[in-house]
Design a protein around this motif. Structure first.
Motif, PDB file in Angstrom:
ATOM      1  N   LEU A  28       0.879  -1.301   0.016  1.00 25.75           N
ATOM      2  CA  LEU A  28       0.248  -0.090   0.123  1.00 25.75           C
ATOM      3  C   LEU A  28       0.934   1.278   0.173  1.00 25.75           C
ATOM      4  O   LEU A  28       0.614   1.989  -0.659  1.00 25.75           O
ATOM      5  CB  LEU A  28      -1.047  -0.146   1.274  1.00 25.75           C
ATOM      6  N   CYS A  29       1.940   1.359   0.796  1.00 30.93           N
ATOM      7  CA  CYS A  29       2.859   2.502   0.881  1.00 30.93           C
ATOM      8  C   CYS A  29       3.414   2.361  -0.534  1.00 30.93           C
ATOM      9  O   CYS A  29       3.710   3.473  -0.998  1.00 30.93           O
ATOM     10  CB  CYS A  29       4.022   2.024   1.929  1.00 30.93           C
ATOM     11  N   GLY A  30       3.831   1.371  -1.061  1.00 31.28           N
ATOM     12  CA  GLY A  30       4.544   1.312  -2.353  1.00 31.28           C
ATOM     13  C   GLY A  30       3.547   1.951  -3.389  1.00 31.28           C
ATOM     14  O   GLY A  30       3.940   2.708  -4.290  1.00 31.28           O
ATOM     15  N   LEU A  31       2.418   1.559  -3.461  1.00 31.48           N
ATOM     16  CA  LEU A  31       1.398   2.304  -4.070  1.00 31.48           C
ATOM     17  C   LEU A  31       1.303   3.573  -4.260  1.00 31.48           C
ATOM     18  O   LEU A  31       1.090   4.373  -5.361  1.00 31.48           O
ATOM     19  CB  LEU A  31       0.038   1.528  -4.166  1.00 31.48           C
ATOM     20  N   VAL A  34       3.953   5.483  -5.836  1.00 32.61           N
ATOM     21  CA  VAL A  34       4.062   5.364  -7.260  1.00 32.61           C
ATOM     22  C   VAL A  34       2.848   6.285  -7.722  1.00 32.61           C
ATOM     23  O   VAL A  34       3.231   6.905  -8.774  1.00 32.61           O
ATOM     24  CB  VAL A  34       3.602   3.997  -7.874  1.00 32.61           C
ATOM     25  N   MET A  35       1.841   6.446  -7.107  1.00 32.69           N
ATOM     26  CA  MET A  35       0.850   7.251  -7.507  1.00 32.69           C
ATOM     27  C   MET A  35       0.975   8.679  -7.449  1.00 32.69           C
ATOM     28  O   MET A  35       0.628   9.417  -8.217  1.00 32.69           O
ATOM     29  CB  MET A  35      -0.546   6.704  -6.787  1.00 32.69           C
ATOM     30  N   VAL A  36       1.568   8.942  -6.224  1.00 28.75           N
ATOM     31  CA  VAL A  36       1.582  10.521  -5.934  1.00 28.75           C
ATOM     32  C   VAL A  36       3.013  11.018  -5.441  1.00 28.75           C
ATOM     33  O   VAL A  36       3.195  12.097  -5.354  1.00 28.75           O
ATOM     34  CB  VAL A  36       0.647  10.859  -4.780  1.00 28.75           C
ATOM     35  N   GLY A  37       4.069   9.851  -5.606  1.00 31.56           N
ATOM     36  CA  GLY A  37       5.518  10.310  -5.196  1.00 31.56           C
ATOM     37  C   GLY A  37       6.039   9.663  -3.761  1.00 31.56           C
ATOM     38  O   GLY A  37       5.228   9.422  -3.008  1.00 31.56           O
ATOM     39  N   ALA A  38       7.180   9.571  -3.845  1.00 27.85           N
ATOM     40  CA  ALA A  38       7.974   8.682  -2.892  1.00 27.85           C
ATOM     41  C   ALA A  38       7.717   9.485  -1.593  1.00 27.85           C
ATOM     42  O   ALA A  38       7.301   8.855  -0.404  1.00 27.85           O
ATOM     43  CB  ALA A  38       9.283   8.815  -3.013  1.00 27.85           C
ATOM     44  N   LEU A  43       5.362   9.126   3.966  1.00 26.23           N
ATOM     45  CA  LEU A  43       4.633   9.630   5.061  1.00 26.23           C
ATOM     46  C   LEU A  43       3.381   8.412   5.591  1.00 26.23           C
ATOM     47  O   LEU A  43       3.173   8.390   6.891  1.00 26.23           O
ATOM     48  CB  LEU A  43       3.653  10.995   4.685  1.00 26.23           C
ATOM     49  N   LEU A  44       2.981   7.713   4.704  1.00 26.92           N
ATOM     50  CA  LEU A  44       1.960   7.023   4.832  1.00 26.92           C
ATOM     51  C   LEU A  44       2.610   5.895   5.772  1.00 26.92           C
ATOM     52  O   LEU A  44       2.056   5.098   6.918  1.00 26.92           O
ATOM     53  CB  LEU A  44       1.317   6.470   3.779  1.00 26.92           C
ATOM     54  N   MET A  45       3.936   5.471   5.434  1.00 26.55           N
ATOM     55  CA  MET A  45       4.788   4.501   6.240  1.00 26.55           C
ATOM     56  C   MET A  45       4.906   5.125   7.685  1.00 26.55           C
ATOM     57  O   MET A  45       4.772   4.233   8.638  1.00 26.55           O
ATOM     58  CB  MET A  45       5.949   4.262   5.538  1.00 26.55           C
ATOM     59  N   LEU A 274      -6.753  13.304  -1.143  1.00 29.19           N
ATOM     60  CA  LEU A 274      -6.337  13.251   0.177  1.00 29.19           C
ATOM     61  C   LEU A 274      -4.861  12.515   0.266  1.00 29.19           C
ATOM     62  O   LEU A 274      -4.188  12.792   1.360  1.00 29.19           O
ATOM     63  CB  LEU A 274      -7.187  12.196   0.899  1.00 29.19           C
ATOM     64  N   LEU A 275      -4.501  11.727  -0.875  1.00 29.07           N
ATOM     65  CA  LEU A 275      -2.997  11.074  -0.758  1.00 29.07           C
ATOM     66  C   LEU A 275      -2.012  12.164  -0.906  1.00 29.07           C
ATOM     67  O   LEU A 275      -0.818  11.737  -0.638  1.00 29.07           O
ATOM     68  CB  LEU A 275      -3.018  10.223  -1.828  1.00 29.07           C
ATOM     69  N   THR A 276      -2.265  13.266  -1.139  1.00 29.12           N
ATOM     70  CA  THR A 276      -1.115  14.569  -1.065  1.00 29.12           C
ATOM     71  C   THR A 276      -1.469  15.478  -0.114  1.00 29.12           C
ATOM     72  O   THR A 276      -0.630  16.297   0.182  1.00 29.12           O
ATOM     73  CB  THR A 276      -1.365  15.334  -2.312  1.00 29.12           C
TER      74      THR A 276
END
Length: 375
Positions: A28-31, A34-38, A43-45, A274-276
């Motif tokens: 999930l963190c990797g996804l 990939v989608m919005v940036g490392a 930050l999710l991690m 929200l992912l940003t």
């Protein structure tokens, strides 16, 4: 039944399930990366780390404050002070040398801020969860927190909607301590509070549990990472309000009528993924991290408490007040107390005093509201 005595198929099944949980979280963190940036994947991690640490080591805010007040057991509260001190050791020099890239959790002290902190302190004892605690408890399947969380988010949105009216009632300029003198003063003040708590405690309770000695530096390390990656301290409340703001905008609510949500920066944030949003990512991570720990322990199936109707109504009201009051107070236990003090804000100390006073009220309210058999 322990892992050493359970049949091999069950033990193998647990290993497979736990491996799947870890791989799923990393994927999930990797996804997201990939989608919005490392940066956002990291930050999710970090958020997952917060949730795993808070749930895994049972490191909280509401419970330790209750223990300090009712039993004069200061261990959990002192662990919080230790974590704050560790963050301050890194945050003060970082903010001094990278002031154009990082910001502290600085806010003014005012009437609404003090009142908001007091109400928050009471409400968090009613639901037995602060900002991070409500997220953690929701992730681990706690029915009270699952009921309170959406109303917390609605309250955060509403509090922000009315924030400028409340702050117009009167506030001081923002005061932030900085440099070596500010750091030393903060560490001395933290040590003084810890010394008072230890002095008041019975001799047999003058200790910090081993798990909290481990959790405090881990949590502090994650908070420092959050500051480095996000450019701002760990927070909770804004992200919850943003979730509701996005929903309100989607249903046609005109956010430009709000002095807070109608600013150019916030309108832009509402329109983005929200992912940003850094606070939303760590909030989601906290829920996910607590879920991982609960699933690891096979502890997701929590029974619904047999509370009277007034207890559930109180949970809804307290949840809303948690969000509303924390927005007026410029943060919860994380954004105001933990991050405020660790980055030198005077309002963090005032928040601590007001919220701790409010906790006395909340503790007395719980049995009256049917949330306990006795006080």
């Amino acid at each position: 039944m322990t892992d050493t005595t359970m049949p091999a198929p069950t033990r193998a099944g647990n290993i497979t399930r736990r491996g799947a949980l870890i791989l799923g979280a990393l994927a999930l963190c990797g996804l997201v990366a990939v989608m919005v940036g490392a940066r956002f994947g990291l930050l999710l991690m970090i958020g997952l780390g917060f949730g795993i640490t808070l749930e895994g080591f049972r490191f909280g805010f509401a419970g330790p404050w209750r223990a300090t007040i009712t039993r004069r057991d200061p261990g959990g509260t002192i662990a919080q002070l230790i974590a704050i001190a560790i963050v301050a050791l890194a945050a003060f020099p970082l903010l001094s040398s990278h002031g154009s890239e990082m910001v502290g959790a600085h806010a003014p002290v005012g009437l609404a801020m003090i009142g908001g902190a007091f109400v928050f302190g009471a409400a968090m004892q009613v639901v037995m969860g602060c900002g991070s605690g409500t997220l953690v408890n929701s992730g681990s399947g706690n029915p009270i927190s699952l009921m309170a969380l959406p109303f917390f988010a609605i309250g955060s949105f509403a509090g922000a909607f009315h924030l400028l009216w409340w702050t117009s009632l009167g506030s001081m300029p923002t005061v932030a301590f900085s440099g070596t003198s500010g750091l030393i003063g903060t560490l001395v003040a933290l040590a003084a509070v810890a010394a008072v708590l230890l002095w008041r405690a019975p001799p047999e309770l003058r200790r910090v549990p081993r798990r909290l000695w481990i959790a405090a530096p881990v949590l502090a390390g994650l908070a420092i990472l959050n500051l480095l990656v996000a450019g701002q301290p760990w927070g909770v409340v804004y992200g919850l309000g943003l979730w509701v703001a996005k929903g309100a905008a989607a249903t046609g609510v005109d956010l430009t009528q709000s002095a807070f949500w109608g600013t150019e920066a916030n309108i832009a944030r509402v329109g983005q993924s929200l992912l940003t949003d850094v606070t939303s990512l760590t909030n989601l991570g906290i829920i996910g991290g607590a879920f991982l720990v609960a699933a690891w322990r096979n502890g997701l199936s929590q029974k619904l408490p047999s509370y009277p109707a007034r207890a559930w109504i109180a949970t809804i009201v307290a949840g809303f007040l948690l969000g509303y009051s924390s927005r007026l107070a410029f943060g919860c236990n994380v954004g105001a107390f933990f991050s405020g003090i660790s980055t030198g804000s005077l309002h963090g100390w005032v928040w601590f005093a007001a919220a701790f006073a409010g906790a006395f009220v909340g503790i007395r309210l719980r049995p009256l509201l049917g949330l306990e058999a006795k006080a």
